[in-house]
Design a protein around this motif. Structure first.
Motif, PDB file in Angstrom:
ATOM      1  N   SER A  61       3.372   7.105   3.439  1.00  0.00           N
ATOM      2  CA  SER A  61       2.432   7.463   4.494  1.00  0.00           C
ATOM      3  C   SER A  61       1.515   6.278   4.796  1.00  0.00           C
ATOM      4  N   ASP A  62       0.753   6.419   5.869  1.00  0.00           N
ATOM      5  CA  ASP A  62      -0.123   5.316   6.281  1.00  0.00           C
ATOM      6  C   ASP A  62      -1.202   5.008   5.256  1.00  0.00           C
ATOM      7  N   GLY A  63      -1.485   5.918   4.351  1.00  0.00           N
ATOM      8  CA  GLY A  63      -2.469   5.652   3.299  1.00  0.00           C
ATOM      9  C   GLY A  63      -2.060   4.511   2.382  1.00  0.00           C
ATOM     10  N   ILE A  64      -0.769   4.272   2.270  1.00  0.00           N
ATOM     11  CA  ILE A  64      -0.274   3.135   1.480  1.00  0.00           C
ATOM     12  C   ILE A  64      -0.502   1.838   2.245  1.00  0.00           C
ATOM     13  N   TRP A  65      -0.210   1.854   3.530  1.00  0.00           N
ATOM     14  CA  TRP A  65      -0.175   0.616   4.323  1.00  0.00           C
ATOM     15  C   TRP A  65      -1.527   0.162   4.832  1.00  0.00           C
ATOM     16  N   GLU A  66      -2.547   0.995   4.717  1.00  0.00           N
ATOM     17  CA  GLU A  66      -3.867   0.635   5.245  1.00  0.00           C
ATOM     18  C   GLU A  66      -4.419  -0.638   4.596  1.00  0.00           C
ATOM     19  N   PHE A  67      -4.266  -0.759   3.276  1.00  0.00           N
ATOM     20  CA  PHE A  67      -4.836  -1.901   2.566  1.00  0.00           C
ATOM     21  C   PHE A  67      -3.816  -2.704   1.766  1.00  0.00           C
ATOM     22  N   LEU A  68      -2.543  -2.330   1.815  1.00  0.00           N
ATOM     23  CA  LEU A  68      -1.500  -3.063   1.101  1.00  0.00           C
ATOM     24  C   LEU A  68      -0.499  -3.632   2.104  1.00  0.00           C
ATOM     25  N   SER A  69      -0.143  -4.879   1.927  1.00  0.00           N
ATOM     26  CA  SER A  69       0.845  -5.519   2.802  1.00  0.00           C
ATOM     27  C   SER A  69       2.255  -5.209   2.302  1.00  0.00           C
ATOM     28  N   ASN A  70       3.232  -5.508   3.131  1.00  0.00           N
ATOM     29  CA  ASN A  70       4.630  -5.357   2.714  1.00  0.00           C
ATOM     30  C   ASN A  70       4.900  -6.157   1.449  1.00  0.00           C
ATOM     31  N   GLN A  71       4.373  -7.378   1.400  1.00  0.00           N
ATOM     32  CA  GLN A  71       4.584  -8.250   0.234  1.00  0.00           C
ATOM     33  C   GLN A  71       3.967  -7.637  -1.026  1.00  0.00           C
ATOM     34  N   GLN A  72       2.761  -7.101  -0.902  1.00  0.00           N
ATOM     35  CA  GLN A  72       2.114  -6.485  -2.059  1.00  0.00           C
ATOM     36  C   GLN A  72       2.904  -5.274  -2.550  1.00  0.00           C
ATOM     37  N   VAL A  73       3.368  -4.466  -1.621  1.00  0.00           N
ATOM     38  CA  VAL A  73       4.161  -3.293  -2.000  1.00  0.00           C
ATOM     39  C   VAL A  73       5.436  -3.738  -2.707  1.00  0.00           C
ATOM     40  N   GLY A  74       6.107  -4.744  -2.160  1.00  0.00           N
ATOM     41  CA  GLY A  74       7.312  -5.270  -2.807  1.00  0.00           C
ATOM     42  C   GLY A  74       7.036  -5.786  -4.202  1.00  0.00           C
ATOM     43  N   ASN A  75       5.922  -6.484  -4.369  1.00  0.00           N
ATOM     44  CA  ASN A  75       5.560  -7.023  -5.685  1.00  0.00           C
ATOM     45  C   ASN A  75       5.282  -5.915  -6.691  1.00  0.00           C
ATOM     46  N   ILE A  76       4.721  -4.818  -6.220  1.00  0.00           N
ATOM     47  CA  ILE A  76       4.436  -3.689  -7.110  1.00  0.00           C
ATOM     48  C   ILE A  76       5.731  -2.964  -7.482  1.00  0.00           C
ATOM     49  N   VAL A  77       6.602  -2.748  -6.523  1.00  0.00           N
ATOM     50  CA  VAL A  77       7.800  -1.924  -6.729  1.00  0.00           C
ATOM     51  C   VAL A  77       8.918  -2.672  -7.449  1.00  0.00           C
ATOM     52  N   TYR A  78       9.075  -3.957  -7.174  1.00  0.00           N
ATOM     53  CA  TYR A  78      10.248  -4.689  -7.669  1.00  0.00           C
ATOM     54  C   TYR A  78      10.454  -4.619  -9.191  1.00  0.00           C
ATOM     55  N   PRO A  79       9.416  -4.781 -10.009  1.00  0.00           N
ATOM     56  CA  PRO A  79       9.673  -4.679 -11.465  1.00  0.00           C
ATOM     57  C   PRO A  79      10.261  -3.334 -11.879  1.00  0.00           C
ATOM     58  N   TYR A  80       9.904  -2.286 -11.164  1.00  0.00           N
ATOM     59  CA  TYR A  80      10.441  -0.962 -11.468  1.00  0.00           C
ATOM     60  C   TYR A  80      11.868  -0.817 -10.952  1.00  0.00           C
ATOM     61  N   TYR A  81      12.164  -1.511  -9.860  1.00  0.00           N
ATOM     62  CA  TYR A  81      13.541  -1.546  -9.356  1.00  0.00           C
ATOM     63  C   TYR A  81      14.465  -2.150 -10.414  1.00  0.00           C
ATOM     64  N   GLU A  82      13.994  -3.230 -11.032  1.00  0.00           N
ATOM     65  CA  GLU A  82      14.806  -3.882 -12.074  1.00  0.00           C
ATOM     66  C   GLU A  82      15.052  -2.961 -13.266  1.00  0.00           C
TER      67      GLU A  82
END
Length: 65
Positions: A3-24
């Motif tokens: 939802s937009d609550g995620i994107w208000e203060f986090l960029s695509n790059q920040q979201v990717g950086n947060i999610v990627y270690p869990y993807y691995e």
């Protein structure tokens, strides 16, 4: 999906950086929890109110053989 609550203060790059270690680690639920926590922290830092923060993470691993 988020939802937009995620994107208000986090960029695509920040979201990717947060999610990627869990993807691995193939840990989508942990990735969603980490993303919600990060978004919540940013909302508290920047605003008196908090927008809805909703996340659905599905890792689509394709094994080509």
């Amino acid at each position: 999906m988020a939802s937009d609550g995620i994107w208000e203060f986090l960029s695509n790059q920040q979201v990717g950086n947060i999610v990627y270690p869990y993807y691995e680690k193939d840990a989508p639920e942990a990735a969603a929890n980490a993303l919600v926590s990060a978004a919540l922290a940013q909302w508290k830092r920047h605003s008196q109110s908090i927008d809805d923060i909703t996340v659905v993470i599905i890792f689509m691993n394709v094994d080509y053989q």
